[in-house]
Design a protein around this motif. Structure first.
Motif, short mmCIF file in Angstrom:
data_model
loop_
_atom_site.label_atom_id
_atom_site.label_comp_id
_atom_site.label_asym_id
_atom_site.label_seq_id
_atom_site.Cartn_x
_atom_site.Cartn_y
_atom_site.Cartn_z
N MET A 125 -69.31 -38.43 60.80
CA MET A 125 -68.99 -38.06 59.44
C MET A 125 -69.02 -39.26 58.52
SD MET A 125 -65.69 -36.13 58.10
CE MET A 125 -65.47 -35.80 59.81
N LYS A 126 -69.84 -39.16 57.48
CA LYS A 126 -70.03 -40.28 56.58
C LYS A 126 -69.17 -40.11 55.33
CE LYS A 126 -73.66 -42.74 58.33
NZ LYS A 126 -73.90 -44.18 58.24
N THR A 127 -67.91 -40.53 55.39
CA THR A 127 -66.99 -40.47 54.24
C THR A 127 -67.43 -39.42 53.22
OG1 THR A 127 -66.99 -42.86 54.49
CG2 THR A 127 -65.59 -41.99 52.79
N PRO A 128 -67.15 -38.17 53.47
CA PRO A 128 -67.78 -37.10 52.70
C PRO A 128 -67.10 -36.85 51.35
CG PRO A 128 -66.39 -36.16 54.38
CD PRO A 128 -66.23 -37.65 54.47
N PHE A 129 -67.16 -37.84 50.51
CA PHE A 129 -66.51 -37.74 49.20
C PHE A 129 -67.45 -38.21 48.10
CE2 PHE A 129 -63.15 -39.05 52.29
CZ PHE A 129 -62.51 -37.83 52.37
N HIS A 130 -67.18 -37.74 46.91
CA HIS A 130 -67.67 -38.45 45.73
C HIS A 130 -66.46 -38.73 44.84
CE1 HIS A 130 -69.06 -34.26 44.00
NE2 HIS A 130 -67.79 -34.27 44.27
N TYR A 131 -66.68 -39.48 43.78
CA TYR A 131 -65.55 -40.09 43.09
C TYR A 131 -65.72 -39.94 41.59
CZ TYR A 131 -65.96 -41.97 47.73
OH TYR A 131 -66.12 -42.07 49.09
N THR A 132 -64.63 -39.60 40.93
CA THR A 132 -64.71 -39.45 39.48
C THR A 132 -63.62 -40.29 38.83
OG1 THR A 132 -64.95 -37.83 37.70
CG2 THR A 132 -63.31 -37.33 39.37
N LEU A 133 -64.00 -40.96 37.76
CA LEU A 133 -63.09 -41.88 37.07
C LEU A 133 -63.02 -41.50 35.60
CD1 LEU A 133 -64.70 -43.53 39.42
CD2 LEU A 133 -63.71 -45.53 38.33
N HIS A 134 -61.84 -41.62 35.03
CA HIS A 134 -61.66 -41.42 33.59
C HIS A 134 -60.90 -42.64 33.06
CE1 HIS A 134 -62.50 -37.23 34.58
NE2 HIS A 134 -61.43 -37.16 35.32
N ASP A 135 -61.14 -42.98 31.77
CA ASP A 135 -60.30 -44.04 31.22
C ASP A 135 -59.65 -43.62 29.90
OD1 ASP A 135 -62.11 -44.58 29.13
OD2 ASP A 135 -63.04 -46.25 30.18
N ALA A 136 -58.79 -44.47 29.40
CA ALA A 136 -57.99 -44.10 28.23
C ALA A 136 -58.82 -43.88 26.99
CB ALA A 136 -56.92 -45.17 27.98
N SER A 137 -60.06 -44.39 26.98
CA SER A 137 -60.94 -44.18 25.82
C SER A 137 -61.74 -42.89 25.96
CB SER A 137 -61.90 -45.36 25.68
OG SER A 137 -62.95 -45.25 26.63
N GLY A 138 -61.54 -42.16 27.06
CA GLY A 138 -62.21 -40.89 27.23
C GLY A 138 -63.55 -40.96 27.93
N LYS A 139 -63.89 -42.12 28.50
CA LYS A 139 -65.13 -42.21 29.25
C LYS A 139 -64.90 -41.74 30.68
CE LYS A 139 -67.51 -44.10 25.93
NZ LYS A 139 -68.35 -43.19 25.14
N SER A 140 -65.91 -41.06 31.22
CA SER A 140 -65.84 -40.59 32.60
C SER A 140 -67.07 -41.05 33.38
CB SER A 140 -65.80 -39.06 32.65
OG SER A 140 -64.54 -38.59 32.29
N LEU A 141 -66.87 -41.28 34.65
CA LEU A 141 -67.95 -41.76 35.49
C LEU A 141 -67.90 -41.03 36.83
CD1 LEU A 141 -70.02 -44.21 35.26
CD2 LEU A 141 -68.48 -45.40 36.84
N VAL A 142 -69.08 -40.72 37.36
CA VAL A 142 -69.18 -40.16 38.70
C VAL A 142 -69.87 -41.18 39.60
CG1 VAL A 142 -70.38 -38.41 40.08
CG2 VAL A 142 -69.13 -37.75 38.02
N ILE A 143 -69.32 -41.41 40.78
CA ILE A 143 -69.99 -42.24 41.80
C ILE A 143 -70.30 -41.31 42.97
CG2 ILE A 143 -69.82 -44.27 43.30
CD1 ILE A 143 -67.55 -45.28 41.43
N GLU A 144 -71.56 -41.20 43.29
CA GLU A 144 -71.98 -40.22 44.29
C GLU A 144 -73.08 -40.82 45.16
OE1 GLU A 144 -72.25 -35.65 43.46
OE2 GLU A 144 -74.19 -36.51 42.97
N PHE A 145 -72.92 -40.70 46.45
CA PHE A 145 -73.96 -41.17 47.37
C PHE A 145 -74.73 -39.95 47.86
CE2 PHE A 145 -70.49 -44.17 47.36
CZ PHE A 145 -71.14 -45.39 47.24
N SER A 146 -75.96 -39.85 47.41
CA SER A 146 -76.70 -38.61 47.66
C SER A 146 -78.16 -38.92 47.89
CB SER A 146 -76.53 -37.70 46.43
OG SER A 146 -77.01 -36.43 46.70
N GLY A 147 -78.76 -38.30 48.90
CA GLY A 147 -80.18 -38.50 49.16
C GLY A 147 -80.54 -39.95 49.41
N GLY A 148 -79.59 -40.70 49.97
CA GLY A 148 -79.87 -42.09 50.27
C GLY A 148 -79.72 -43.03 49.09
N GLU A 149 -79.24 -42.51 47.98
CA GLU A 149 -79.06 -43.33 46.78
C GLU A 149 -77.58 -43.44 46.41
OE1 GLU A 149 -81.62 -44.66 45.03
OE2 GLU A 149 -83.19 -43.74 46.26
#
Lengths: 383, 383, 383, 383
Positions: free
Chosen positions: B169-193
């Motif tokens: 099992m390869k750490t089966p998660f993705h990650y979402t971040l928000h900051d106080a200025s309202g920016k959001s980011l997704v970190i996702e390992f998918s298809g080898g990228e």
């Protein structure tokens, strides 16, 4: 100690607001049972405005009077203590019961039903008649079970009186009752008939009439809580990567019709909790799915309706175009606990009716005054 | 004062449980803004079992180390204090961050993503590499904004390491971040990228990959929060008697795909509250619509998957066939408040990160120990 | 007898109309098999306007030439006769194949795909290159099976050329092929790649890209053709009085995404007919469910797009705001029969390719000239 | 020339089959108008089996007799010629009208309605009473408009007689009529009442009762045929790449309830054709969307019901578990044209009632004998 006498005169506009219009008020009432066959009732109150709700305690011995048009006034004295969410009548300083539970575990909920039309040919005027708006006080103060209410309604005439002087609006509600044995009853004035109907699924929302909803349930026989997450089609193995596909067939609409179907589904399929504490948390999970934030749906008919019906200045409440869940109640019909959460609070408060057995006075507390802020837990880290 | 050193060794099965399988874990993360342009993040954790969650406080100065396979270990020291929901690693007595907020108002959420597939050709082994499972601690302890995380990820290699010894099992998660200025980011390992993607709508759930969900949103251009409650058809005036028909077009499924669309709808259309208190109650209303009671959907694949993956006796947690909302978090990114409600509680507790500024030790509290019962209000009537 | 030479120059605006887009052209292609493992293909052409369609017959021996930008022209001579629905190029007097079947039972369908983006770094200019718009003529005239097309595409470069002089529009189509053995193939130029993909379900509609649709099918694992018409809930026996509830879970949208799911459902679950006649009538029943009347959905973007793209006066076709099914085709891949029904006819006409074996000339007939009125049967009563 | 006398005795099991059970027969009837205010009626007949349908012509002057239980027999002579789809009664060699149109442009459709319950206290037995199963012959032979039928039903008692000897099944149908002026009427025996109801939308399917469907239409006020293909959400521009999203809110179920809503939508929103030819092709497009292939939905209750109700050997028809569209009819109420398409044909045949004015005999043709194969057009290429 004297028991104060509660008067029930013609309703003022403050209560009338609760029913101004076809689209103005929505509610979801449902019954949940745990693994031990104990019963719990949940209910939301949805409105496009706030009313000056009170939480009221009425001890046994409280006197009530209901006046319906020019009929004899019906006087009654409480046999049972009860707790209720009430709305004051500004003229008479009386309050009307929107939701309540008595010391026998019988609950009462008033829900909007715009198409209300009661019998027009009533009994002769020498009889004392109950105004429909006083059903809550009468039911909770007099009876211990749904069966006894049903029996009493065969004798006691109920009149759907106008809520407003012009007689335009005929108390636009229907009523749902649950008891500690799990029986549910609907009282609905529709098409000129008083319908007193057993409610085997324990769910009630708003219009159309109750029988329409029960017929509509036959359109949902394909519902199940079992995820069908795999399908082989033409040699291709389809697989839903997530759980939760079972609810795909539920209606998403927040109208009375959509909420009725979802309320049946949630109350029937939620896990049967093993004890009362688990049952109340499970019920809170269920009711959360009927928690409508302001803004999610907007109905522009609200303002016009209110302008049409109410004299200017009668209410100072802000009117939204969006219907939202003003408050949610949970009731343990065995323990006689009432939980309430308002729109302005993230948390529920709890009131224990049995712990008030020694209180022999009517008590009213403003709902907004007992709705608390979240439980502070910072100290757990700052010890 | 010595800052305790937090070790991050290979994860034990206890953490591994959070990702055992395609269908085992679901989450909804969303971002809400009030009328003043302040931001608030909500998130649910959905699992078919309980994990021994802790609420953990890490002061600035805390040391961390992340070890990814045979690469050099990445050591880092916290620049920022943070609060997190964590899951202990039973072997190393380390904890892993599932959800958190730091003293700069940056939040981090780990969400299940079964199709995780990271790059296989990594940098040479002389570089210190971050294990993906340690992203939470790294992000929250090092950075103040989404933009800075994004920039740092261009330099810092991240390796998706196996969660279990067999490497299955390869750490089966993705990650979402928000900051106080309202920016959001997704970190996702998918298809080898390794995909680091701006998330303009601030919503994340689970699979399929993030870009699929964004494409899917184009199938919902007809959504609106305005009730279309009247329709004239062939001379007939149709009128919806209730409000709430606007949500009829939302998907009802509780799968990742259905929840993504509803989370966009609810976070965008809910009323913009006027102040932080109103924003948090509004956010709680929103998140309540993602509160899944046990039993509502059952997926029989759960048990098999766990049996396949876990060694017998590794966990004593009861496994349900039903995924449910283990806990819900609300975060005020401006005030750095964290609210948490567990399945066994009807109410939220609140922790104020700023009030812990003087605490210089790592602190762990069992989540179950700070989840309170409802607020008792009987005394208001029994005074 | 001389075989006429078919020229394939740059496409004029008449063909270009078929792809003005993004919202201008929709199609549904599907494959159906009978109880004997014989295969039949159905397809709709949906447009907001009429084009001057022809039904064209090309015998073996016909010469074709495809010119892509400044590359060497690709010349080819038909090995197989084929029947096709074509659209004339007004400049070159050439026709382009929108739909066709050859004497080996291989079919070809061009379907709108607005996001077309082919490889930009092509082979060196000494190679003869096939323009994507000529794929139909090349495929149908050269190959007998999907497997052979797939193999040939590994050698033969295909260039996505502009349909209009300004180079704005890049032949916005993708292509689906079926053969008599039941194999299906999709050819799609997306994200700068030429994707040649096996299509195990045999269904194709329009955007998003084919792989998105296949992922989307995982959201429909709960589909079944078995009516679940009874449900016991809380002691209440619900019963659907009618049959047909099985389709409740299908998407109702007429967009590409909705049609893809329904096309899979209908082609897979329709009864396997016992003989070719039954198979064609069953296929006609299936395709009728994709027959879109004018007016049912209106997209106001159509007119603007056409105004933007086309020079004034280039076409005299009336443009509707509503996309509708211009024509529907049915193909018996075994018998090499082609059936066509236009919007202006209630009935299908049939053309038998094998019966044309003796015809050695190219033949074009206006589609509107062979679309007949209903079969007159009054005489059965007036004899 | 003598006009043959048509007897109408108790129905044999062959007709009875059309209504064996709650789930056995479904139909969709709708009315469409063109741009000139001319009217056209479409209808499907859905059954899980074939019946020996005939297409029957009855000239003016034909004698009919209807016998209802032990009441006086009602005799009537046709004032108007009519064409009908009929089902023979095997005992009496009489036929019963399932669908028809008369020379005044009045149409009649019999549709399944399992909950039929007519008045039990009828007029005294000295009156001649019409059996409900003979409504078709009576209506089509006697009246020119819906208004006249309505008026006549105030005088003429109609009795819902048992279809089977045991009296178990009470002619489980309701009836819908359309006339050339666009008026529609529903005749329904429900809850012990004979309801004769104006049908302003002109749509009828099956159960529940007609008024339930009309109430249900209020749940579809959000329907529109205008694609809402763009949506800006949180700064993100969503765009549906295809047209057709307007139908996303339609119910997908093939039950009576789903078909009713879709039939309203399609009949109201389809383009108003400019002439009768266009109107009939448009109507065929509409009806194609109600063309149910065998296999798409399967209801396992069918076989049991038939086994319960029918004596063995009474019918040799194969019974499917799948309800399908046995035939579809289109009617031009102005020109008195009847079009029919059977399950085994891809095409419609047409019968012109006015062209039969000179025929003074009753004529029956087997429906299967006039249902043709597709129009052969190969010769256009092989000339």
């Amino acid at each position: 100690m004297p028991i104060p006498r509660i008067k029930a005169l013609a309703l003022s506009a403050a209560v009338a607001c609760t029913g101004f219009a076809p689209a103005a008020l929505a509610c979801t009432s449902l019954l949940y049972s745990d693994a031990n066959g104990k019963f719990y009732a949940g209910r939301t109150m949805e409105l496009p405005m706030e009313l000056p709700y009170k939480v009221s305690y009425f001890p046994a011995g409280t006197s009530f009077g209901s006046e319906a048009d020019k009929h004899h006034k019906l006087d009654f004295t409480a046999r049972h203590a009860f707790l209720a969410v009430t709305v004051p009548d500004r003229v008479s300083h009386d309050v009307k019961v929107a939701e309540g539970i008595n010391d026998q575990g019988l609950s009462f909920s008033l829900l909007a039903y715009a198409s209300t039309e009661g019998p027009t040919h009533m009994v002769d005027k020498t009889h004392a008649i109950l105004a429909a708006i006083d059903l809550g006080a009468w039911v909770l103060s007099q009876f211990s079970t749904v069966a006894k209410v049903k029996e009493a309604l065969q004798e006691q005439p109920v009149l759907v009186t106008p809520l407003l002087p012009a007689g335009l609006m005929k108390t636009p509600f229907h009523y749902t009752l649950h008891d500690a044995s799990g029986k549910s009853l609907v009282i609905e004035f529709s098409g000129g008939e008083q319908n007193v109907i057993d409610n085997p699924l324990g769910v009630m929302t708003n219009g159309p009439e109750f029988s329409w909803h029960m017929t509509n349930m036959n359109n949902y026989t394909h519902l199940t809580n079992i995820d069908q997450s795999k399908l082989e089609l033409g040699g291709v193995e389809l697989a839903q990567p997530d759980s939760g596909i079972a609810t795909a067939g539920l209606p998403a609409s927040n109208t009375s019709v959509g909420r009725f179907v979802r309320a049946v589904f949630y109350s029937q399929f939620a896990e049967k909790a093993k004890d009362p504490a688990g049952a109340i948390t499970t019920l809170s999970r269920i009711m959360n799915n009927f928690d409508r934030p302001r803004g999610i749906t907007k109905d522009n008919r609200f303002r016009d309706e209110i302008a049409n019906i109410m004299a200017p200045g009668v209410t100072h409440s802000r009117v939204y175009t969006s219907e939202y869940t003003s408050w949610t109640s949970l009731m343990d019909l065995q323990k006689k606990h009432l939980y309430l959460r308002t729109y302005d609070s993230v948390n529920f408060i709890q009131v224990d009716l049995q712990a008030l057995a020694h209180v022999s006075e009517v008590r009213h507390v403003e709902l907004k005054d007992i709705a608390h802020s979240p439980l502070e837990a910072t100290s757990a880290f700052a010890r």
